[in-house]
Write an enzyme that holds these catalytic residues in place. Structure first.
Site, mmCIF file in Angstrom:
data_model
loop_
_atom_site.group_PDB
_atom_site.id
_atom_site.type_symbol
_atom_site.label_atom_id
_atom_site.label_comp_id
_atom_site.label_asym_id
_atom_site.label_seq_id
_atom_site.Cartn_x
_atom_site.Cartn_y
_atom_site.Cartn_z
ATOM 1 N N SER A 196 21.167 -6.605 -8.958
ATOM 2 C CA SER A 196 20.767 -6.873 -7.572
ATOM 3 C C SER A 196 19.436 -7.617 -7.549
ATOM 4 O O SER A 196 18.532 -7.306 -8.339
ATOM 5 C CB SER A 196 20.636 -5.528 -6.845
ATOM 6 O OG SER A 196 20.200 -5.728 -5.532
ATOM 7 N N HIS A 198 17.052 -7.869 -5.080
ATOM 8 C CA HIS A 198 15.838 -7.393 -4.399
ATOM 9 C C HIS A 198 15.050 -6.366 -5.200
ATOM 10 O O HIS A 198 13.972 -5.943 -4.793
ATOM 11 C CB HIS A 198 16.160 -6.872 -2.990
ATOM 12 C CG HIS A 198 16.874 -5.563 -2.912
ATOM 13 N ND1 HIS A 198 16.233 -4.403 -2.524
ATOM 14 C CD2 HIS A 198 18.149 -5.218 -3.143
ATOM 15 C CE1 HIS A 198 17.118 -3.403 -2.521
ATOM 16 N NE2 HIS A 198 18.291 -3.882 -2.883
ATOM 17 N N THR A 234 31.816 -17.780 2.745
ATOM 18 C CA THR A 234 30.824 -18.837 2.534
ATOM 19 C C THR A 234 29.601 -18.243 1.845
ATOM 20 O O THR A 234 29.084 -17.199 2.251
ATOM 21 C CB THR A 234 30.433 -19.481 3.880
ATOM 22 O OG1 THR A 234 31.628 -20.000 4.459
ATOM 23 C CG2 THR A 234 29.418 -20.596 3.694
ATOM 24 N N CYS A 321 18.638 5.490 -0.824
ATOM 25 C CA CYS A 321 19.804 5.813 -0.008
ATOM 26 C C CYS A 321 19.841 7.298 0.329
ATOM 27 O O CYS A 321 20.190 7.675 1.429
ATOM 28 C CB CYS A 321 21.071 5.389 -0.721
ATOM 29 S SG CYS A 321 20.979 3.663 -1.165
HETATM 30 N N1 PLP Z 1 22.509 1.007 -7.999
HETATM 31 C C1 PLP Z 1 21.277 1.527 -8.130
HETATM 32 C C2 PLP Z 1 20.938 2.288 -9.371
HETATM 33 C C3 PLP Z 1 20.328 1.357 -7.123
HETATM 34 O O1 PLP Z 1 19.115 1.883 -7.256
HETATM 35 C C4 PLP Z 1 20.692 0.638 -5.965
HETATM 36 C C5 PLP Z 1 19.736 0.474 -4.836
HETATM 37 O O2 PLP Z 1 18.884 1.292 -4.570
HETATM 38 C C6 PLP Z 1 21.983 0.103 -5.877
HETATM 39 C C7 PLP Z 1 22.868 0.317 -6.911
HETATM 40 C C8 PLP Z 1 22.436 -0.674 -4.684
HETATM 41 O O3 PLP Z 1 21.973 -2.004 -4.749
HETATM 42 P P1 PLP Z 1 21.867 -2.876 -3.388
HETATM 43 O O4 PLP Z 1 20.693 -2.350 -2.634
HETATM 44 O O5 PLP Z 1 21.646 -4.276 -3.898
HETATM 45 O O6 PLP Z 1 23.146 -2.734 -2.685
#
Ligand code: PLP
Length: 382
Positions: A196, A198, A234, A321
């Site tokens: 990812s 960010h 897109t 999360c």
């Molecule tokens: N996997 C892990 C270990 C993460 O820490 C996170 C985000 O906190 C994700 C997946 C999810 O990534 P994204 O925020 O790009 O959906």
């Protein structure tokens, strides 16, 4: 002055990344599927970004499929394996991110079985089950490279090799690993891997699934056949360009930023250990150089988070999360940490932008807030 200590949740966009993205939000707005100049230029920018991400992960550009982030890549890895191969079982570590756990749980409705791989009290996947590999044939096993809460690093090439030899598939969530440790896809032996942007000073809403050359996933999103038909829609051109730029900066500068974080982490943990009632989780395991997860005995982590916030200090009390839920961290519970203790957990995750002075200020304010919160709870008890 605000102090940001939550870089596993997200990171500050690098100025060079923003500069690379801006043209694709303004003058260079062409749709990369169109064959006139404006479209072709957007397509070229995506191709360059794919090469930059491929360089970071040590793969061929064709092995990179851009997604909307780590969550989508994890969903896809789980679902594509289910559709295209003879997967009969899912195995996943108890400390996986929700985007793995919830996706596998959603498949349980289609009578696909799943099993949780337990972890040790220090957060390592328990290797006991890997001594007899009969279970691994026709399974998809998912183990994250580095945990977002504890920072504990798993021996991914060991697990992937075992699973491959036993005739199973292996997926790795490397979202927290890239840029912090050498998370090289080619030598990892994984079939697929999620990353990812960010988390490495790139933009939100863009990530990638990296696939083994021999894997031919079925699409998660159907439509106009973008991303060679694997992921329609897109393209997020500016986001992808930003991801590429962030990947290149990470490739060139991660040794320095890792060293910087390691020194700060040592400074932080030396100071934390001098405060009575603080325990750092997985202190003696191999951990990410930027992550320290600790509990404050007798203090609620959420209350501390809010108290620190009033002083402009951003920390986490669990994963980004799980902070939306009231339950204590599932990672700590899987490690056998007492529920009461787990509720006192605070996570500090550093980046190249943090300084010694910020660590010292954090420790000073933490101690003040601990005294305040303890006196409040004493008063409440009287
Ligand atoms: N996997 C892990 C270990 C993460 O820490 C996170 C985000 O906190 C994700 C997946 C999810 O990534 P994204 O925020 O790009 O959906």
């Amino acid at each position: 002055m605000a102090i940001y200590l939550d870089n596993n949740a997200t990171t500050l966009l690098d100025e060079r990344v923003l500069a690379a993205m801006l043209p694709y939000l303004q003058q260079q707005y062409g749709n990369p599927s169109e064959i006139y100049t404006l479209g072709r230029e957007a397509r070229q920018a995506i191709d360059i970004a794919r090469e930059q991400v491929a360089q970071l992960m040590n793969v061929q550009p064709a092995q990179i499929i851009f997604t909307s982030g780590g969550t989508e890549a994890n969903n896809w890895a789980v679902k594509h394996a289910f559709e295209n191969s003879l997967i009969q079982n899912f195995y996943y570590s108890a400390i996986e991110h929700a985007s793995i756990i919830e996706t596998i749980k959603s498949l349980a409705k289609s009578n696909i079985a799943s099993k949780v791989l337990p972890v040790t009290p220090t957060g390592l996947v328990d290797t006991a089950i890997f001594s007899d590999m009969a279970w691994a044939k026709n399974t998809l096993t998912s183990i994250m490279w580095a945990n977002n809460e504890t920072g504990v690093i798993q021996d991914i090439p060991y697990f992937a090799d075992k699973i491959r030899q036993a005739g199973g598939y292996f997926h790795c969530d490397a979202v927290q690993a890239i840029g912090k440790i050498n998370a090289d896809f080619s030598t990892s032996l994984c079939h697929s891997m999620s990353i990812s942007a960010h988390k490495i000073h790139g933009p939100k809403g863009v990530g990638a699934l990296i696939i083994d050359k021999l894997i031919d996933p079925s699409p998660l999103i159907h439509g106009g056949k973008q991303e060679r038909g694997y992921r329609s829609g897109t393209e997020n051109v500016a986001g992808i360009v930003g991801f590429g730029q962030a990947a290149e900066i990470t490739f060139n500068e991660s040794i320095d930023s890792t060293q910087h974080c390691l020194l700060l982490q040592k400074r932080l943990e030396n100071k934390l250990e001098k405060i009575p009632g603080i325990k750092i989780f997985s202190k003696h395991e191999k951990r990410l150089p930027n992550t320290s997860f600790f509990a404050l005995e007798g203090i609620d982590g959420e209350s501390m988070l809010m108290a620190l916030d009033t002083e402009g200090i951003a920390v986490a009390s669990g994963s980004a999360c799980s902070s939306m839920s009231e339950k204590p961290s599932h990672v700590l519970l899987a490690m056998g940490v007492d529920e009461e203790y787990a509720r006192g957990a605070i996570r500090i995750s550093l980046s190249k932008h943090n300084t010694d002075a910020e660590i010292d200020k954090f420790i000073e304010i933490l101690q003040k807030k601990m005294a305040v919160l303890r006196s409040i709870s004493l008063t409440a008890e009287v």
